[in-house]
Every structure is written in structure tokens, then in C-alpha cells.
Design a protein around this motif. Sequence first.
Motif, PDB file in Angstrom:
ATOM      1  N   GLY A  23      -2.707  -6.086   4.650  1.00  0.00           N
ATOM      2  CA  GLY A  23      -2.827  -5.152   3.894  1.00  0.00           C
ATOM      3  C   GLY A  23      -1.651  -5.228   2.800  1.00  0.00           C
ATOM      4  N   VAL A  24      -1.097  -6.284   2.730  1.00  0.00           N
ATOM      5  CA  VAL A  24      -0.221  -6.532   1.290  1.00  0.00           C
ATOM      6  C   VAL A  24      -0.824  -7.105   0.433  1.00  0.00           C
ATOM      7  CG1 VAL A  24       2.194  -6.966   0.836  1.00  0.00           C
ATOM      8  CG2 VAL A  24       1.826  -6.066   3.034  1.00  0.00           C
ATOM      9  N   PRO A  36       0.661  -1.265  -0.054  1.00  0.00           N
ATOM     10  CA  PRO A  36      -0.013   0.081   0.075  1.00  0.00           C
ATOM     11  C   PRO A  36       0.854   1.394   0.066  1.00  0.00           C
ATOM     12  CG  PRO A  36       0.212  -1.062   2.071  1.00  0.00           C
ATOM     13  CD  PRO A  36       1.069  -1.871   1.265  1.00  0.00           C
ATOM     14  N   HIS A  37       0.554   2.105  -1.014  1.00  0.00           N
ATOM     15  CA  HIS A  37       1.340   3.346  -0.841  1.00  0.00           C
ATOM     16  C   HIS A  37       1.467   4.247   0.203  1.00  0.00           C
ATOM     17  CE1 HIS A  37      -1.663   6.536  -1.727  1.00  0.00           C
ATOM     18  NE2 HIS A  37      -2.173   5.692  -2.179  1.00  0.00           N
ATOM     19  N   GLY A  53      -0.486   6.474 -10.069  1.00  0.00           N
ATOM     20  CA  GLY A  53      -0.038   7.570  -9.795  1.00  0.00           C
ATOM     21  C   GLY A  53       0.759   7.832  -8.538  1.00  0.00           C
ATOM     22  N   ARG A  54       0.802   6.775  -7.834  1.00  0.00           N
ATOM     23  CA  ARG A  54       1.654   7.008  -6.755  1.00  0.00           C
ATOM     24  C   ARG A  54       2.658   6.076  -6.412  1.00  0.00           C
ATOM     25  NH1 ARG A  54      -4.282   7.641  -6.051  1.00  0.00           N
ATOM     26  NH2 ARG A  54      -4.641   9.682  -4.512  1.00  0.00           N
ATOM     27  N   LYS A  85       4.858  -1.320   6.293  1.00  0.00           N
ATOM     28  CA  LYS A  85       4.688  -2.506   5.881  1.00  0.00           C
ATOM     29  C   LYS A  85       5.788  -3.460   5.561  1.00  0.00           C
ATOM     30  CE  LYS A  85       0.402  -2.717   7.085  1.00  0.00           C
ATOM     31  NZ  LYS A  85      -0.311  -3.398   7.772  1.00  0.00           N
ATOM     32  N   VAL A  86       6.614  -2.748   4.864  1.00  0.00           N
ATOM     33  CA  VAL A  86       7.844  -3.333   4.347  1.00  0.00           C
ATOM     34  C   VAL A  86       8.681  -3.946   5.466  1.00  0.00           C
ATOM     35  CG1 VAL A  86      10.119  -3.458   3.537  1.00  0.00           C
ATOM     36  CG2 VAL A  86       8.125  -2.339   2.075  1.00  0.00           C
ATOM     37  N   ALA A  87       8.829  -3.259   6.562  1.00  0.00           N
ATOM     38  CA  ALA A  87       9.385  -3.644   8.098  1.00  0.00           C
ATOM     39  C   ALA A  87       8.618  -4.651   8.520  1.00  0.00           C
ATOM     40  CB  ALA A  87       9.562  -2.431   8.744  1.00  0.00           C
TER      41      ALA A  87
END
Lengths: 451, 451
Positions: free
Chosen positions: A401-402, A342-343, A372-373, A349-351
Amino acid sequence: MNDLSLNKLDRLVAELGDIPVVTDPKVVRRRSRDFFWYSPILNELLDGKSADLIVAPRDESDVIRVAAACARHRVPITVRAGGTGNYGQAVPLNGGVLLDISALTDIEWIKPGVLRVGAGAKMNAIDAETQAQGFELRMHPSTKRTATIGGFVAGGSGGIGSVTYGGLREHGNILAARVVTVEEKPRVIELRRDAAQKINRAYGTTGIITALEMPLAPSWKWIDVVVAFDDFMDAAAFGYEAALADGIVKKLLAPVTWPLPSYFGALKPHCPDGKSILIAMIAEPSLESFKALLGNRGTITLETPTDDSPGQVPLYEYTWNHTTLQVLKSDRSVTYLQCLYPHDRLLEKVAEMRELFPDEVLQHLEFIRFGGRVTCSGLPVVRFRDAHRLNEIISLHEQRGVYIANPHVYTVEDGSRYKRADADQLGFKQEVDPFGLLNPGKMRSFVSARA
Amino acid sequence: MNDLSLNKLDRLVAELGDIPVVTDPKVVRRRSRDFFWYSPILNELLDGKSADLIVAPRDESDVIRVAAACARHRVPITVRAGGTGNYGQAVPLNGGVLLDISALTDIEWIKPGVLRVGAGAKMNAIDAETQAQGFELRMHPSTKRTATIGGFVAGGSGGIGSVTYGGLREHGNILAARVVTVEEKPRVIELRRDAAQKINRAYGTTGIITALEMPLAPSWKWIDVVVAFDDFMDAAAFGYEAALADGIVKKLLAPVTWPLPSYFGALKPHCPDGKSILIAMIAEPSLESFKALLGNRGTITLETPTDDSPGQVPLYEYTWNHTTLQVLKSDRSVTYLQCLYPHDRLLEKVAEMRELFPDEVLQHLEFIRFGGRVTCSGLPVVRFRDAHRLNEIISLHEQRGVYIANPHVYTVEDGSRYKRADADQLGFKQEVDPFGLLNPGKMRSFVSARA
Ligand SMILES: Cc1cc2nc3c(=O)[nH]c(=O)nc-3n(C[C@H](O)[C@H](O)[C@H](O)COP(=O)(O)OP(=O)(O)OC[C@H]3O[C@@H](n4cnc5c(N)ncnc54)[C@H](O)[C@@H]3O)c2cc1C
Ligand SMILES: Cc1cc2nc3c(=O)[nH]c(=O)nc-3n(C[C@H](O)[C@H](O)[C@H](O)COP(=O)(O)OP(=O)(O)OC[C@H]3O[C@@H](n4cnc5c(N)ncnc54)[C@H](O)[C@@H]3O)c2cc1C
């Protein structure tokens, strides 16, 4: 031999006249495969699947003849281009004809910013032609040296260049497609504007693409750069800043966690022990600004002009789905996933994912624009235990949420984010493939009204 | 005559030798002005401010001689280029020399993607040269046809092109600057990388810029487009989608509410009664995708190649700070604001501001990238009542999370978002302007250690 009687195939071949055909079973079986073996699951599911014969049209009128003959005899037809797909896209599930599209390579024209080209043209050949005029494809998969533009549009999603232009799905990234229908009297249909999306990532189930009109980007002198960081999250954080820096012209930003670079063959001298890296392609005039942004947060270990001419291994062949391949070369116990972060909570979220699976899911991100993000596509290398655990890992991502585009399934639906086929594509398929002969089984929600 | 004795100025002029000087008071007074009259407040504050004389160096060595003479005699020196600033940036508050930099126009070199040019070069002249080589400035103010590159960097922020590249502040949008210090023995300093930001929007208080290295964008054939919408929010919503569409190459996306287009002189035939419009510049190969995205949500009323050659009025002269000018031409009772909308609640905040001041603040937005995110700069036309109400309007914006860069103040600090000078710029000023002679009063937090 699947469900097709020899007789039927013989009659088909007879009707094809002078169109080249390959029937040698060894060759047919070999070319009926793609890179689905990345996935231990697909590797079992697709084991032994093969076409019955290969037909190799020399031009669009040959394609029309093959389509007509297949329609008449109700013989499945699966288009095969470079054969570099990862989900068995080009593997015929029900035998029939493997349509080798690789002779349709003509460049019809190049205008400033646009190209019209045969679907079988290799992407590196396209770039070689257009670069002479100051242009290049906006994006290409890391298989650019072997894959075709038609295969990319029909089976791929994005790649090197998507950090600037987004994926193939974004408005304006496919301008038009010309398709041949599979009917007794095949039609040739020009799809323009949004309609061109009807063939995007449909695995060749919605028509045989013969030509494409693709937008071109101005070509830059690209510099391959590797930056080493003590910690993966530093590589990700700097990559994020660089991705957000609209004043820095770039084509690739890929953070890769240690120990993945230890598998990177010829690149190893530029991958210091224990360091995570960021792999980047930066336009030469932006290199100084890129370094200014970096400051002394990381160490540049490679800086050299991109070279993907024959015989060279360009840096991008360590990114996108190639990252996993580099590991697979020496360790067949791994596989991978395809995540969309999610942008608005990207690094968080990566962490989180990293902490959830510290040694099992080894992070590899690709910065992209999506709607666009700036966000990341994640292509982590996963230490494979079994299918159950793999699905658990997928669920754990999705619960947090990934999003996952599952690369361990072979249908369009299962590989998509919402587990369904695009309504436009499904409707269009009734029109262009009424008997359901195109790559049957790949668009599983399709039910032929006439078969 | 301000604080300067005639005697002092006579001695200064004598030392300048053959460097051209203008002393005719009428000419000097006229050229000491810029477009600060947009602001009824500045119009009062800056009334009658003027330099004592104009000095027009022919090259950098002349600049050095003028700087040395001014330092020796402690005479203020305010650089003047195109004189198109909106906040009295080029208006000398304490008299002295108005340094006409407009002769420094040499293009030192053009490389793919980079240009090195004299600070006094006009932006349209630069583009004319670089376009012949397939490049153009990444961005320019709507005053491109009269303003200089040095004035833009020293006094401006962004403009046409910022929807793709962000503003001048973004990393990589100014590559290097060469400045002359104001000391008895002036030095010439090359500022590269982040250091180049020391002269960005400092109103010429941190050195006399003689040359700039600017990144170039690939040049496109741009198409001027006007789209009419029933409702302003539809224009804004579609503009937002187009701004987010990374596959569509654009240079300008400016929604303008009705009735502003009723003031648009020559453009009126393309501005239907009662309609809000979106003004756009789209790269020709992206035009079809732009229209596909639009669908039938709005009506295209103009579509023509951009032409800003001499004698032509390009469409962009109805955008950015020109929008207000078009209205001011026939209605001097209006003024304007400069807003920065939060990227994560963009349309919501635009709608909120619109409802808050339905007839008093007439919406005009410019889509930009800011820190890698798509958002809007707002340049609404404001029906001016008095200073008190204007400040109230500003506060009402800020209280609701819409930042204002106040265009009714003349110092660097007051015009900035955080109401303070950049620490780097302030520190640098001590180095390059120890006596505080450069455009005195504009960087109000500066206190000379030596004056
Ligand atoms: C190492 C590696 C790296 C990769 N990196 C990327 C990446 O960065 N990004 C990405 O998106 N993908 C990537 N892929 C997947 C794949 O390489 C690309 O999508 C590639 O563009 C496919 O092209 P191809 O010519 O090999 O197509 P094929 O594999 O031959 O075909 C792909 C699909 O398209 C269909 N098809 C092909 N041509 C036509 C046509 N003319 N008409 C109708 N249908 C057609 C086929 O039936 C099949 O379903 C990677 C794969 C590997 C193995
Ligand atoms: C109708 C209109 C539209 C505009 N649109 C925009 C827009 O879209 N975007 C935008 O950012 N601005 C805009 N502006 C403001 C202005 O036109 C621009 O910022 C322009 O680039 C200023 O350039 P100039 O040559 O006229 O500079 P001037 O007005 O002459 O100078 C501007 C400032 O820079 C300093 N300066 C100039 N040259 C040098 C130098 N060589 N060394 C040191 N200091 C120097 C001056 O002292 C002064 O403080 C607009 C103004 C008007 C009136």
C-alpha cells in the motif's frame, strides 16, 4: 546524428535567421543531459542520447518561429530549461533541436497573491522579485537556485512549501499557462483553470510553455531548523505532529534517518553522530510554538534564518531530491525511490517499510499535503544491487500500500502512479503537437494521427 | 443582593477610589446578561442572575487594585467584555463585581505575524490596525464587530478562519497571555507557549487576562460568496472538496440547509427558494480556482468583497452562531447544538444525522481543521420541544459518534467534550484564584483550598 539528415538540419538553421544556435557537439551533448544519472538504470538507457543542435529563442516570437520551422521540417524539439530533471525529462531521445528556453524570464506582472512570468525564469529570481512585495512562490523544488518555473511545472511535482499547499497538482497551484503549438502555423493557447493541468508534469510533450500564472504565498521570515532525535521514528512522529499543527506556519518538514546525515558535508557539525534528524523551515513567529510542541523530545542543533542568496547553501538543499544527491557526492553506489504513503496509516507504514529493508532502504520522508490530507512523500536512499532487486523493492512497497512514482523510467506513463498518461494531456497533445515532435518518446502512449 | 452585605460592598467601593463604578441596578442587571437566551434551558436557569455593581478599570494597575480589594473582601469578580457569550459565561452566579474590561484596548506592538494587545480590544478594531500592515487575526468569531479578543480567548473556540488554522486550542493559535491573580497582593503572570492554554475557554475563572499575544495571518482581499445547491448534501460535498483543496485560500466554508436561508433578512435576494447554500470567504486570487472546482454543480448568487466596516453587515454574520440568531430573530421556538463530526466519516455522518431528524434538526455546518484534519463543526438549528427531547437528540448524536459540546449548560465542564475541566486549568486556578472568587460556579469541579 540520429535520423535527421544534415541537409534537413542545415535548412532548418538557415530558416531560423538571427535566432541564436549552438552546434558545437561537445556543448550540445553536455546540455542534452540532466540528472538522470541518479538512476543507474536510466544512466545506461539514456547514455549518449543527444540533440543535434541547441536553439535559444530570445522571446516568444522566436519560439513561434522555431516551432514553425521544426514542424515544417519534422524535426523533434525538446525544451530544456535548468536541466535539473531527474528522469531524463529534458534528454532528447531522437536528436533534433534542444530548445533553450532560458531567455524567457520576464515578469509580466505581480499582483497580491499572483504572478505572471516567463517560463524560463529561475525560481530564486522570481522569489527575489516577489519577496520585495511580501510574496513568494507557494512551493519550489530543492533546485530552486538553478531550476526554472517552467521546468518545475513541466517536469516536477512539488517540494518546499508542499507541506502547506500540497503539490502542483492541487487545484489552484497553477493558475494559467501560455503555450505555443508545434505546427506549421503555430498557435498560442492560453490554458486557464483546470486546463492548465494539461502541461503539468507532461515533460514538455504538450506544448512549449512560454508564460505561467502562478499563485503566490505571503512571504515569511523563514527559520532553518535541524532537530536531532535518538530514533528515526521519533523524528517522523514529531514531524507528523508538526505537520498536523495548523497553528504552526511551516514550509518544510523532512525526517532523515541516520546514517544519511553523515554524508551532509557542510551540515555535519549540526548532525550529531548516530542521530536521525528532522529538517524544518518554520515561520519566525511560529518558532516558539514549534519548540513548545517539541518539548524535550529532540535537540535543536541548528536555528538560523533561511538564506538562499547567491553563494549561500540553504538548508533546503539537504532535502527533497537533494538528500540523495548529498549521499551520491561521495557514494555512487546508491540510488533512490519516490514513495507516496497512505495518509490513514502513515507512521505504521513508515515503520513497516523501515523494518522490511533495515539497511538497504534508508528512510528520508517529506511531509506534504495530498488531497487535503497530511501524509509523506518518501525519498529513501537505496543501496543499489541490480535492476531486479530494485524492482522487487518497488513491488514490496506497492504490495503493502505504499505507492511508488518510479524514478528509474523516463516516460510520463511509467513515472506516474497509475502507469498511464492523463487522458486530457493525451488528447491535448494531438491538438498542439500533431506530428509528435515534442520530446518524442516521452509520452509513449501517444500515437500521432498525422505523422 | 446575594450573600454580600451592603456594608461589604460599600467598603469595597470606597477602597476603589477613582476607579469608575456603576451601581444603577438597571444598568448592572442588563450588563450582567449575555446571549444565553439562545438556550431555553439556560434562559430559565440564569434568569435574574446579576452582579451587584460594575467596576470599569482604566488600565492594568486599576485591575490589580480591583483584584486586591475583591480578594480582601472576598467579593466575587466576573469579567465582562463584549458580553456576546452564548452560555452565560459572563453572567455572575453569585453577584459581586462585574469587571468591565473594555477599556484595556491598547495595541502594545505589531510585528510581522504577531500582535500584542490589551484583552479588551475589539477584534474588528484589531484587524483594522493590523490590516494596514498586511496582517489580520487568524480567526475570529462571527461576533467580530462587537466581541473582544480577551472574551474570544476566554469564552470562545474558533470561527471564521478555523477552516485554515483550526481552533484556538491548536498549538500556536494563542502565543501568550498576561493575567492578574485575585489575591490580596495580586501578581501579574505571563503565560507563554502551552501555558497560555490555561486561560483558553476557562470563562475567566483562571485569572483576569489583561493582554494577549496573538499570531496574525497575512491579510487577503476576501470575497464573500454564496453558492446555491439543489440539495444540502451537494453543498456539504462541495464544501468538503473546497476545504480539502490546499491550493485554494479560504477563510469560511459554511453549508446551510434550506429552509434556514429563508430567515436570512438582507441576504434573502441571494438565497433562491428551496435551495441550500454554501457561504464562503475566498481570497481574491483563489476565486477563479474555487469556481473551477465548483464547475456547474451549484450557482453563485453573491460575489462581493468582504466589507465589515462600520454600518456594513458582512456575510460572516450569517455563519457560525449567527446562523441561529438570524432564525431566532423571527422564530423564538428554535435553539441549536454544537457538534463535532469525526473527520474520517464526515459526509456519511452528516447524512446520517440529517436523516435521523429531517425536520427537527436543520443542518448548518462549518468546515474547520481539527488536529490537522478537515472536518465539520455542526451548529444545527433545532426546533425545541422540551429539555428531555433536547437531551435525547444530544444522546442520539453521541451514540453515533458525533460529539456534542453542549451549549445548554453554563459550566466549563459540562460544555466540554469530556465533561471535565482541564487538569492544568484546575491546578492553575488554585494558584491564581485561591479564594475561588473568579466567576464562581463556572468551574464546578474547583474546590478552593482556602476559601
Ligand atoms: C538535486 C535535485 C533536487 C530536486 N528536487 C526536486 C523537488 O524538490 N521537487 C521536484 O518536483 N523536483 C525536484 N527535482 C527535479 C527538478 O529539479 C525540478 O523538477 C525542476 O523544477 C526542473 O526545472 P528545470 O528548469 O531544471 O527543468 P528541466 O530539467 O530543464 O526540464 C524539465 C522538463 O520540463 C520540460 N520543460 C522545461 N521547460 C519547459 C517549457 N518552458 N515548456 C515545456 N516544457 C518545458 C523539459 O522538456 C523537461 O521535460 C530535483 C532535481 C535534482 C537534481
Ligand atoms: C451571534 C453570535 C455569534 C457567535 N459566534 C461565535 C463564533 O463564531 N465562535 C466562537 O467561538 N464564539 C462565538 N460566539 C460566542 C462569543 O461571541 C465569542 O466567544 C466572543 O469572542 C466572546 O467575546 P466577548 O468579548 O463578547 O466576551 P464575553 O461574552 O464578555 O466574555 C466571554 C467569557 O470570557 C470571560 N472574559 C472576557 N474577557 C476576559 C478577560 N479579559 N479575562 C478573563 N476572562 C475574560 C468572561 O468572563 C466570559 O466568561 C458567538 C455569540 C453570538 C451571540
